[in-house]
Design an enzyme around this catalytic site. Structure first.
Site, mmCIF file in Angstrom:
data_model
loop_
_atom_site.group_PDB
_atom_site.id
_atom_site.type_symbol
_atom_site.label_atom_id
_atom_site.label_comp_id
_atom_site.label_asym_id
_atom_site.label_seq_id
_atom_site.Cartn_x
_atom_site.Cartn_y
_atom_site.Cartn_z
ATOM 1 C CG MET A 163 6.970 -0.083 -5.897
ATOM 2 S SD MET A 163 6.304 -0.169 -7.560
ATOM 3 C CE MET A 163 5.102 -1.412 -7.324
ATOM 4 C CG ASP A 190 0.720 7.183 2.070
ATOM 5 O OD1 ASP A 190 1.405 6.519 1.274
ATOM 6 O OD2 ASP A 190 -0.280 6.702 2.654
ATOM 7 C CG ASP A 224 -8.192 10.441 0.360
ATOM 8 O OD1 ASP A 224 -7.925 9.872 -0.719
ATOM 9 O OD2 ASP A 224 -9.184 10.171 1.047
ATOM 10 C CB VAL A 225 -4.758 10.231 -4.471
ATOM 11 C CG1 VAL A 225 -3.309 10.396 -4.097
ATOM 12 C CG2 VAL A 225 -5.220 8.783 -4.320
ATOM 13 C CG ASN A 252 3.589 4.888 -5.854
ATOM 14 O OD1 ASN A 252 3.939 3.851 -6.419
ATOM 15 N ND2 ASN A 252 3.433 4.963 -4.529
ATOM 16 C CE1 TYR A 312 -3.694 -2.549 -8.127
ATOM 17 C CE2 TYR A 312 -3.213 -4.071 -9.919
ATOM 18 C CZ TYR A 312 -2.788 -3.149 -8.988
ATOM 19 O OH TYR A 312 -1.463 -2.807 -8.921
ATOM 20 C CE LYS A 317 -2.682 0.061 -10.317
ATOM 21 N NZ LYS A 317 -2.002 1.279 -9.826
HETATM 22 N N1 LIG Z 1 3.452 -4.324 -5.747
HETATM 23 C C1 LIG Z 1 3.136 -4.738 -6.951
HETATM 24 O O1 LIG Z 1 3.322 -5.901 -7.332
HETATM 25 C C2 LIG Z 1 2.527 -3.793 -7.928
HETATM 26 C C3 LIG Z 1 2.428 -4.199 -9.254
HETATM 27 C C4 LIG Z 1 1.903 -3.321 -10.181
HETATM 28 C C5 LIG Z 1 1.506 -2.056 -9.785
HETATM 29 N N2 LIG Z 1 1.610 -1.696 -8.476
HETATM 30 C C6 LIG Z 1 1.177 -0.359 -8.127
HETATM 31 O O2 LIG Z 1 2.250 0.345 -7.553
HETATM 32 C C7 LIG Z 1 1.766 1.367 -6.670
HETATM 33 C C8 LIG Z 1 2.444 1.245 -5.314
HETATM 34 O O3 LIG Z 1 2.108 -0.008 -4.780
HETATM 35 P P1 LIG Z 1 2.910 -0.728 -3.611
HETATM 36 O O4 LIG Z 1 3.029 -2.153 -4.013
HETATM 37 O O5 LIG Z 1 4.131 0.049 -3.250
HETATM 38 O O6 LIG Z 1 1.817 -0.671 -2.450
HETATM 39 P P2 LIG Z 1 1.842 -0.173 -0.925
HETATM 40 O O7 LIG Z 1 0.558 -0.644 -0.338
HETATM 41 O O8 LIG Z 1 3.110 -0.571 -0.258
HETATM 42 O O9 LIG Z 1 1.821 1.399 -1.093
HETATM 43 C C9 LIG Z 1 0.691 2.098 -1.544
HETATM 44 C C10 LIG Z 1 0.582 3.391 -0.758
HETATM 45 O O10 LIG Z 1 -0.564 4.115 -1.232
HETATM 46 C C11 LIG Z 1 -1.167 4.722 -0.105
HETATM 47 N N3 LIG Z 1 -2.571 5.041 -0.363
HETATM 48 C C12 LIG Z 1 -3.616 4.177 -0.443
HETATM 49 N N4 LIG Z 1 -4.762 4.854 -0.634
HETATM 50 C C13 LIG Z 1 -4.427 6.172 -0.690
HETATM 51 C C14 LIG Z 1 -5.174 7.367 -0.859
HETATM 52 N N5 LIG Z 1 -6.507 7.336 -1.009
HETATM 53 N N6 LIG Z 1 -4.507 8.551 -0.873
HETATM 54 C C15 LIG Z 1 -3.160 8.585 -0.706
HETATM 55 N N7 LIG Z 1 -2.407 7.488 -0.514
HETATM 56 C C16 LIG Z 1 -3.038 6.290 -0.506
HETATM 57 C C17 LIG Z 1 -1.023 3.694 1.005
HETATM 58 O O11 LIG Z 1 -1.194 4.289 2.278
HETATM 59 C C18 LIG Z 1 0.366 3.142 0.753
HETATM 60 O O12 LIG Z 1 1.350 3.852 1.493
HETATM 61 C C19 LIG Z 1 0.251 1.160 -6.617
HETATM 62 O O13 LIG Z 1 -0.386 2.021 -7.528
HETATM 63 C C20 LIG Z 1 0.092 -0.280 -7.080
HETATM 64 O O14 LIG Z 1 -1.181 -0.545 -7.620
HETATM 65 C C21 LIG Z 1 2.104 -2.537 -7.545
#
Ligand SMILES: NC(=O)c1ccc[n+]([C@@H]2O[C@H](COP(=O)([O-])OP(=O)(O)OC[C@H]3O[C@@H](n4cnc5c(N)ncnc54)[C@H](O)[C@@H]3O)[C@@H](O)[C@H]2O)c1
Length: 253
Positions: A18, A37, A64-65, A91, A158, A162
């Site tokens: 996303m 990232d 790194d967040v 995100n 998780y 959240k």
């Molecule tokens: N995919 C889903 O169904 C879903 C549903 C609800 C919420 N979310 C949330 O949406 C957000 C994006 O998720 P996604 O599905 O695109 O996942 P994704 O794994 O494709 O992307 C997450 C990104 O976060 C980065 N990341 C991880 N740890 C990090 C850190 N310590 N510092 C900086 N960057 C870091 C990763 O490298 C990755 O590029 C997340 O917060 C996730 O929890 C996702």
């Protein structure tokens, strides 16, 4: 004129899923994008792709967040490059162990809370001074449907992280309103990204969609990115402390 043409946005976790799609859409809507990232190479690909299409409108920063110094450096570098920061999309996120309570590994709890909850606090903390200078801003916290109900397969840490992000959003919205800084959360249901592909096998995805999602399918990353565009833009100028659910109707079942 794009919907975000006067905006400079930090988007964390922008190397994939996303975050990457949101960075693309923000650039298309005229925003300057500080894409961050921990995955440098993938992040550079995202930024190169954006800049090829829209000119030099985005930069990639390894960030790194969970690391406070990394937030300080990112905000400083981003503000120096684009002159201001008035949007933050918190995100970045990771998935959790699927263990049940009696076996829950404490290290997983601590790791997930540090990325999925503490990372958002640090983001707000470090971006607020820049937003005050800019006369206001919009912060969007990507939470989850798992903050609102016991979501099958989401994982204990998780869901807790959240949930913390949901409440953090309300407190931040209340405390920062006087600076014209709005803070809202988005609660996606199942969205088909790498995170979900890794944690939820395809046959389980089909069963989940059939059983739990009235619209009968997982969402696409764009479904969430469009909500971030709206919340980052002045179109949502009267919204703060809100939670926007995008889940194919899952929460109503
Ligand atoms: N995919 C889903 O169904 C879903 C549903 C609800 C919420 N979310 C949330 O949406 C957000 C994006 O998720 P996604 O599905 O695109 O996942 P994704 O794994 O494709 O992307 C997450 C990104 O976060 C980065 N990341 C991880 N740890 C990090 C850190 N310590 N510092 C900086 N960057 C870091 C990763 O490298 C990755 O590029 C997340 O917060 C996730 O929890 C996702």
């Amino acid at each position: 004129m794009g919907r975000l043409s006067d905006k400079v946005a930090i988007i964390t976790g922008a190397a994939s899923g996303m975050g990457a799609v949101t960075a693309q859409l923000f650039a298309r809507e005229g925003a300057k994008v500080i894409a961050t990232d921990i995955q440098d190479d993938k992040l550079k690909e995202v930024v190169n792709d954006i800049n090829k299409q829209y000119g030099e409108v985005s930069i990639a920063i390894r960030h790194d967040v969970t690391d406070e110094k990394s937030w300080e450096d990112t905000v400083k570098q981003g503000a120096e490059h684009f002159g201001k920061i008035n949007v933050l999309i918190n995100n970045a996120g990771i998935g959790a162990s699927d263990a049940d309570f009696e076996d829950y590994p404490l290290d997983d709890w601590n790791k997930v809370l540090s990325v999925d909850a503490t990372g958002n606090l640090l983001g707000i903390k470090h971006v607020v001074p820049e937003m005050k200078k800019a006369g206001g801003g919009s912060i969007v916290n990507i939470s989850s449907l798992a903050a609102l109900l016991a979501l099958p397969g989401a994982g204990i840490a998780y869901s807790a992280a959240k949930g913390a992000t949901r409440t953090l959003t309300k407190v931040a919205a209340n405390n920062l309103a006087r600076f014209n800084i709005r803070v809202n959360s988005i609660h996606p249901g199942y969205i088909l990204t790498d995170l979900v592909r890794k944690h939820v096998p395809e046959e389980v995805r089909k069963q989940l969609a059939d059983a739990h999602i009235p619209l009968g399918k997982f969402g696409d990353p764009e479904d969430i990115a469009y909500i971030s565009v709206f919340l980052a833009s002045d179109e949502s100028k009267f919204m703060t402390g809100s939670e926007v659910v995008a889940d194919g109707g899952q929460a109503i079942r």
